[in-house]
Design an enzyme around this catalytic site. Structure first.
Site, short mmCIF file in Angstrom:
data_model
loop_
_atom_site.label_atom_id
_atom_site.label_comp_id
_atom_site.label_asym_id
_atom_site.label_seq_id
_atom_site.Cartn_x
_atom_site.Cartn_y
_atom_site.Cartn_z
CG ASP A 16 76.34 15.83 65.61
OD1 ASP A 16 75.95 15.31 64.55
OD2 ASP A 16 77.55 16.07 65.81
CB SER A 17 77.33 11.45 65.55
OG SER A 17 78.22 12.44 65.05
CE1 TYR A 48 74.78 8.40 65.52
CE2 TYR A 48 73.70 10.37 64.66
CZ TYR A 48 73.85 9.43 65.66
OH TYR A 48 73.08 9.53 66.78
N GLY A 49 78.60 8.85 60.02
CA GLY A 49 78.70 9.02 58.57
C GLY A 49 79.13 7.81 57.77
CB CYS A 80 73.42 15.14 62.86
SG CYS A 80 74.26 13.78 62.05
CG ASN A 81 74.58 18.20 57.30
OD1 ASN A 81 74.02 18.93 56.50
ND2 ASN A 81 75.41 18.68 58.22
CB THR A 82 74.71 11.68 58.87
OG1 THR A 82 75.95 12.30 58.48
CG2 THR A 82 74.69 10.26 58.40
CB CYS A 194 79.73 16.94 57.98
SG CYS A 194 80.09 16.18 59.60
N1 DGL Z 1 77.95 15.84 62.35
C1 DGL Z 1 77.26 14.87 61.59
C2 DGL Z 1 76.82 15.38 60.24
O1 DGL Z 1 76.47 16.54 60.16
C3 DGL Z 1 77.74 13.47 61.63
C4 DGL Z 1 79.18 13.21 61.41
C5 DGL Z 1 79.48 11.77 61.73
O2 DGL Z 1 79.13 11.35 62.84
O3 DGL Z 1 80.01 11.08 60.87
O4 DGL Z 1 76.73 14.68 59.28
#
Ligand code: DGL
Length: 264
Positions: A16-17, A48-49, A80-82, A194
Site C-alpha cells: 500500500d502507499s 497516492y490518492g 490499496c484501492n488507488t 480507501c
Molecule cells: N490506502 C490507499 C487506498 O486504498 C491509498 C491512500 C493514499 O495513499 O492516498 O486508496
C-alpha cells in the site's frame, strides 16, 4: 520436495502507499494465519490518492518487481484501492503467472444491502476519477444512487495519526454526503473506499455515521486470496505466519500502526 511445494513455502507480497493496507493484512491474517507475508509501505511516495495516475502506476510496478526479485513472492495483494484502480491491469499483463488480488470499493455489497438505495462512497480523488471505478459504478447504477466524496488529506491524517485532523476531515466529508439515516432519500450505507479509512471508523461513528452500515473490503480480499492460492495449489498450512514489514521511506508510522492495529 516438488517444485509446487517449494513455491507454496514462499511469502505473499502485500503493498500500500502506507499503513492503510494493514486493514487488509488484518483480514488476511484471520483468513490465512499460517501464510508468511512481506508487507511494503511506500511511505516515500505516500499518499497516492492525490498524485497522478502515471506515478502511482510506476510505483506499483516497481514495488511488485522488487517483491518478486528480492522476496520471491508466490502471490501479490495490492492492498490499496488507488493502486488497484490504476495499475492492476498492467500488473496482470506483466506477471501472468503470479496470482494477483486487488481491492476495490465495496459497491456491490453496498448495492445489495442498502434499503434506501442511496450509498455514500468515501475514497481518494484518484480512485474516484479512475476508469475502473467509473465502470464499476455504472454497472450498478440502475438501482442505487452513489454519492462520491473525494477525501483529500484523510489518508495522510490517518497515516500521521493526527486525531484533530481526522476529526475535522471526517466531519467535512460526512457533511458533504447530505442526509444520513434510514428515511427515504437518506444515505444508509457508507463504503470506505480507501484501505486507510477503516482506521477512522470510530471517529466516523462519533461524527454522524453511527447506525449506518460501514463497508470495507478486507474480508472479501482475504477470501479471494485463499481461493486463488487454492486453485494454484499454493496454499501452505505449514508456514509460520511471519510478517515482515518494510517501508520505502520512514517506517515510524508503519511500526506504530502494526503494533496498534494488528496485535491482538
Ligand atoms: N490506502 C490507499 C487506498 O486504498 C491509498 C491512500 C493514499 O495513499 O492516498 O486508496
Amino acid at each position: 520436495m516438488s517444485e509446487l511445494a517449494a513455491l507454496a513455502q514462499r511469502p505473499i507480497g502485500v503493498f500500500d502507499s502506507g499503513i492503510g493496507g494493514l486493514s487488509i493484512l488484518r483480514a488476511l491474517r484471520a483468513e490465512l494465519p499460517q501464510e508468511d507475508v512481506v508487507y511494503v509501505a511506500d511511505s516515500a511516495y505516500a499518499p497516492y490518492g492525490e498524485r497522478d495516475e502515471a506515478l502511482v502506476r510506476e510505483r506499483a510496478l516497481r514495488i511488485t518487481q522488487d517483491l518478486i526479485d528480492q522476496h520471491h513472492i508466490k502471490a501479490l495483494v495490492v492492498a490499496c484501492n488507488t493502486a488497484t484502480a490504476v495499475a492492476i491491469a498492467e500488473l496482470r499483463r506483466l506477471h501472468p503467472a503470479l496470482p494477483i488480488v486487488g481491492v476495490e470499493p465495496a459497491l456491490k455489497p453496498a448495492a445489495a444491502s442498502t434499503q434506501t438505495h442511496r450509498v455514500g462512497v468515501l475514497a481518494t480523488r484518484a480512485t474516484l476519477a479512475s476508469a475502473k471505478y467509473r465502470a464499476l459504478q455504472t454497472s450498478l447504477a440502475a438501482n442505487t444512487t452513489f454519492v462520491d466524496v473525494p477525501c483529500d488529506g484523510l489518508a495522510a491524517a490517518i497515516e500521521a495519526d493526527n486525531t484533530p485532523d481526522i476529526e475535522r476531515l471526517c466531519q467535512r466529508y460526512l457533511a458533504a454526503l447530505g442526509p444520513l439515516g434510514h428515511a427515504p432519500g437518506d444515505i444508509d450505507t457508507l463504503v470506505l473506499g480507501c484501505t486507510h479509512y477503516p482506521f477512522a471508523s470510530k471517529i466516523l461513528n462519533e461524527n454522524g455515521a453511527q447506525g449506518l452500515v460501514l463497508l470495507e473490503s478486507g474480508a472479501p480480499v482475504a477470501r479471494q486470496t485463499r481461493r486463488l492460492l487454492l486453485d494454484a495449489g499454493l496454499l501452505n498450512p505449514h508456514n509460520t505466519g511471519s510478517v515482515r514489514y518494510l517501508a520505502t521511506g520512514s517506517d515510524a508510522s508503519l511500526r506504530w500502526a502494526a503494533q496498534h492495529w494488528l496485535t491482538p
